[in-house]
Design an enzyme around this catalytic site. Structure first.
Site, short mmCIF file in Angstrom:
data_model
loop_
_atom_site.label_atom_id
_atom_site.label_comp_id
_atom_site.label_asym_id
_atom_site.label_seq_id
_atom_site.Cartn_x
_atom_site.Cartn_y
_atom_site.Cartn_z
N CYS B 189 0.88 -1.11 -0.06
CA CYS B 189 0.14 0.29 0.20
C CYS B 189 0.68 1.15 -0.20
O CYS B 189 0.46 2.12 -0.30
CB CYS B 189 -0.72 -0.26 0.99
SG CYS B 189 -1.53 -1.71 1.73
N HIS B 193 0.76 5.46 -1.42
CA HIS B 193 0.47 6.32 -0.78
C HIS B 193 1.63 6.30 0.84
O HIS B 193 1.20 6.78 1.87
CB HIS B 193 -1.19 5.44 0.05
CG HIS B 193 -1.77 4.71 -1.09
ND1 HIS B 193 -2.70 5.97 -1.69
CD2 HIS B 193 -2.37 3.78 -1.88
CE1 HIS B 193 -3.58 5.77 -2.51
NE2 HIS B 193 -3.31 4.77 -2.52
N ARG B 237 -12.75 -0.42 -2.34
CA ARG B 237 -11.32 0.02 -1.85
C ARG B 237 -10.53 -0.54 -2.03
O ARG B 237 -9.32 -0.93 -2.58
CB ARG B 237 -11.86 1.46 -1.69
CG ARG B 237 -9.92 2.45 -1.71
CD ARG B 237 -9.95 3.01 -3.31
NE ARG B 237 -8.91 2.14 -3.73
CZ ARG B 237 -9.00 2.25 -5.48
NH1 ARG B 237 -9.34 3.07 -5.78
NH2 ARG B 237 -7.84 0.89 -5.68
N CYS B 241 -7.49 -2.03 -4.96
CA CYS B 241 -6.20 -1.33 -4.48
C CYS B 241 -5.03 -3.13 -4.00
O CYS B 241 -4.08 -3.41 -5.04
CB CYS B 241 -5.54 -1.15 -3.39
SG CYS B 241 -5.87 1.10 -3.05
#
Lengths: 205, 280, 105, 156
Positions: B189, B193, B237, B241
């Site tokens: 992730c 991010h 979501r 992802c």
């Protein structure tokens, strides 16, 4: 049956008072391993063994991508050893092919056909040719990459190696190790090298 | 349409304008996003969701009106911004969707498999990404409920509880998962991010450890995604992802998904829920 | 059966501003499903808006109107409390009629 | 713009008569125009052919037509477009997308008393010119605007 409930495991066996403190790292470690085991399933080409980390992945995860210098050095050393340059010695392919590969973000998802060659996803993160306005910024701009650096053998070798295994140059780089992980073929990488370095490539116009 | 879009991508039929500066591009994209705000089809989902809540369904022919989303049986107002949370009856940390699964099982008599069968609405999507979930005209009761329940927290502060040890454990597990890099692309992730002000193509990426970014990101899910013509939830979501990270499939309402959502909710604490939103 | 529309009708000065959202997939007939089969076209073809027995807008649509269509327009002659009626018919003959009361400005 | 509808209006004498028929229960709202859909126009593949199919012989560019839309659409599935005509006696507004598989997207009939303005959302397959075609006082006029559709997402 109820959904698997690992987080529901009795982790508070030491009693309510003990639970007021932060759960120990090893307990969290164990819980995460269990959580991973029960939360993912193989689908198409994306098998659960993809979640097994190699040393570099494990170290980068552990240090949140900012390993101490000494460990970073070790990662870079081990990753450098993985790079296989083309036996033909030819590092530059066709920049037009390279542009197509750079544009495509398909490949390796469980929704992708396994037989279809992967793209390089390059524009997702980099500015490359100036014509493409829809580019990402996770990586640096590569516009005029060759114009600024020439297209000699040294820079060709660098570009090939960087795409092959970015972590050889920068431990825990955000960039996938395209060659090392077998995402892109040697030939595809030479096309990307051409996109970056060929004087005729729009990158260098 | 999709065929055309894919062709456009594959043949690198890029934007033909050479003079338009990047700044203008971003300004115009911003204008596009502004224009979308004028009307949000998520309203249609919210209206359906409110009906599903009251509708008698399942082997027990019962509604969800006694479902406890954390603030007591039947309390919907403000529930979404206080999730995920620990529930004593299941002895588990649950987000909205896993909690709805529980209620569909206990109140309506569905099996967990039935309750989880259609997690995301899937009608024609122009993107290949959600095709595993699509069929023509396959609305999802779950998605509709999520849209409505979230709308009942619109404008409220995001305040996930963190007092129970299992809530804290879920947070810590979520944090580990956030930094977990794996798979053929080495993604985690954090790859997308972990830094401020970055983009994939033209899409801005929130830095999840930055409160303002996390608040805005978390506070705008669920949202109507114009690229798919569907309302999408936080569970979706995560699922999406993870798919793009080239990981195996993240199971709906799984512990990993709940741990990640708990981590993100905590990072977004103090933000305001502005959802269901409308997005690209 | 199709879901209800979301209609907003508000007085803006001496005009009625109408904003409507319709629940419809607006399938183009050009896309394929996961099995590679063409998804048949399914789209709203006609929209009619009436007020006080008079048509204030009518439209014909093709497949390229976006999914869950939105439409916004203004007309004169309406007053708060009066009704605006909107109907659509799609290419399969499915139809839907909803009305909204004009709200004050 | 629709031949059949024109005839019907002519036969009835005015829009009021049609509405009266609806009011008297002879035709239910929504059904009145249900069969009238200009199939030929929606199958056209070029701007010129669309104008023809809608009943015009050609159209003139006009600065009295304003298209309000973003220069760039982040996603082609939803492109917000508003059209306002300042041409006297505007009767209809149509939205055409040059590079879509079918050019004509939507056509709106504007009776007297309704603003010559409409706002909607359309799909664009790729970067294209869009045309606002306006029928005013029996003649056809247009305005044009290019809208770029960007490539988005990361897995495609």
């Amino acid at each position: 049956m109820q959904p698997k409930t690992i987080l529901a495991l009795a982790l508070c066996s030491i009693g309510v008072a003990g639970c007021a403190t932060r759960t120990s790292d090893s307990e969290v470690e164990g819980a995460v391993a269990e959580v991973i085991k029960v939360s993912f399933k193989t689908r198409g080409q994306a098998t659960v063994d993809r979640l097994n980390q190699d040393d570099a992945q494990a170290l980068c995860s552990k240090y949140h991508d900012r390993p101490p210098r000494e460990i970073a050095g070790k990662i870079e050393q081990s990753q450098t050893a993985t790079i296989r340059y083309p036996s033909s010695g030819k590092l530059m392919g066709d920049w037009r092919e390279g542009e197509r590969i750079a544009q495509s973000g398909v490949g390796w998802q469980f929704t992708d056909a396994p037989t279809r060659p992967a793209g390089g996803s390059c524009y997702n993160c980099h500015q490359i040719s100036k014509q493409e306005l829809s580019f990402g910024t996770i990586g640096p701009s590569l516009y005029q990459f060759g114009k600024l650096r020439g297209s000699g053998e040294a820079i060709q070798k660098y570009a090939f190696g960087k795409i092959y295994n970015a972590e050889a140059f920068s431990a825990c780089s955000n960039m996938p190790r395209f060659g090392h992980n077998g995402v892109l073929t040697e030939e595809q990488i030479t096309h990307l090298v051409a996109l970056l370095l060929d004087p005729d490539s729009p990158v260098n116009k | 349409m999709r065929i055309h879009r894919l062709l456009a991508g594959m043949l690198a039929v890029t934007l033909p304008c050479f003079s338009l500066a990047q700044q203008d591009t971003l300004k115009e994209i911003e204008r596009y996003r502004q224009l979308l705000q004028e009307s949000n089809p998520a309203e249609l989902y919210e209206a359906r969701g409110a009906e599903h809540w009251k509708r008698e369904r399942g082997p027990k022919n019962s509604s969800l009106e006694r479902c406890d989303l954390g603030l007591g049986p039947g309390v919907v107002k403000g529930a979404y911004v206080r999730l995920p949370r620990y529930f004593a009856d299941t002895d588990r940390v649950q987000d909205l969707e896993s909690r709805l699964v529980t209620c569909m099982v206990t109140l309506q008599g569905f099996t967990p498999e039935e309750a989880r069968r259609s997690p995301f609405s899937g009608t024609g999507t122009p993107m290949i990404t959600t095709e595993p979930f699509s069929g023509v005209s396959r609305p999802s009761v779950m998605t509709d409920l999520v849209a409505w329940i979230a709308s009942e927290s619109r404008g409220m502060k995001i305040e996930p509880p963190m007092s129970h040890p299992k809530e804290r454990l879920a947070y810590q597990a979520g944090e580990r998962l956030f930094y977990y890099r794996a798979g053929p692309y080495d993604f985690g992730c954090v790859t997308c991010h972990g830094e401020e002000g970055k983009r994939i193509r033209l899409q801005n990426l929130p830095k999840m450890t930055n409160a303002k970014d996390a608040q805005r990101a978390f506070g705008t899910w669920p949202g109507y995604r114009v690229s798919e013509g569907e309302v999408r939830s936080m569970q979706w979501r995560m699922w999406e992802c993870i798919r793009q990270m080239r990981f195996p499939e993240l199971e709906f309402a799984s512990d990993a998904s709940i741990a990640l959502i708990t981590y993100l909710a905590k990072k977004a604490e103090g933000g305001t829920l502005d959802a269901p939103s409308i997005k690209r | 059966m199709a879901d209800p529309m979301r209609i907003r009708a508000n007085m803006i000065g001496d005009k009625v501003e109408v904003k409507v959202l319709m629940a419809h997939e607006m399938e183009t007939g050009l896309r394929k499903d996961a099995q590679g089969k063409i998804i048949p076209a399914h789209f709203i073809r006609n929209v009619t808006v009436t007020h006080g027995g008079k048509t204030v807008l009518s439209a014909e649509w093709g497949t390229s109107v976006s999914r869950n269509p939105f439409m916004h327009f203004r007309f004169r002659g309406g007053k708060p409390g009066e009704k605006v009626t909107i109907s659509w018919v799609d290419n399969r003959g499915d139809k839907r009629t909803d009305e909204a009361v004009i709200a004050g400005g | 713009m629709n031949g059949k509808r024109r005839e019907m209006l002519k036969a009835g004498g005015s829009a009021g008569v049609l509405a009266l028929a609806a009011g008297a229960g002879m035709i239910k709202p929504g059904e009145a125009l249900a069969q009238e859909w200009n199939k030929a126009a929606f199958e056209t593949k070029s701007v010129a052919d669309t104008v023809k199919a809608l009943g015009g012989s050609g159209s003139t560019e006009s600065s009295a037509i304003e298209i309000s839309a973003p220069d760039i659409a982040e996603n082609g599935a939803v492109v917000p477009i508003a059209v306002e005509s300042k041409l006297p006696r505007t009767q209809a507004i149509a939205i055409l997308i040059e590079k879509n598989p079918n050019t004509l997207s939507a056509e709106f009939e504007i009776p007297a008393g309704t603003d010559p303005f409409v706002s909607t959302r359309v799909k664009m397959a790729e970067t294209s010119n869009i045309y606002a075609l306006v029928k005013a006082d029996g003649k056809y006029f247009h305005a044009m605007k290019e809208i770029k559709v960007t490539i988005g997402g990361c897995g495609g």
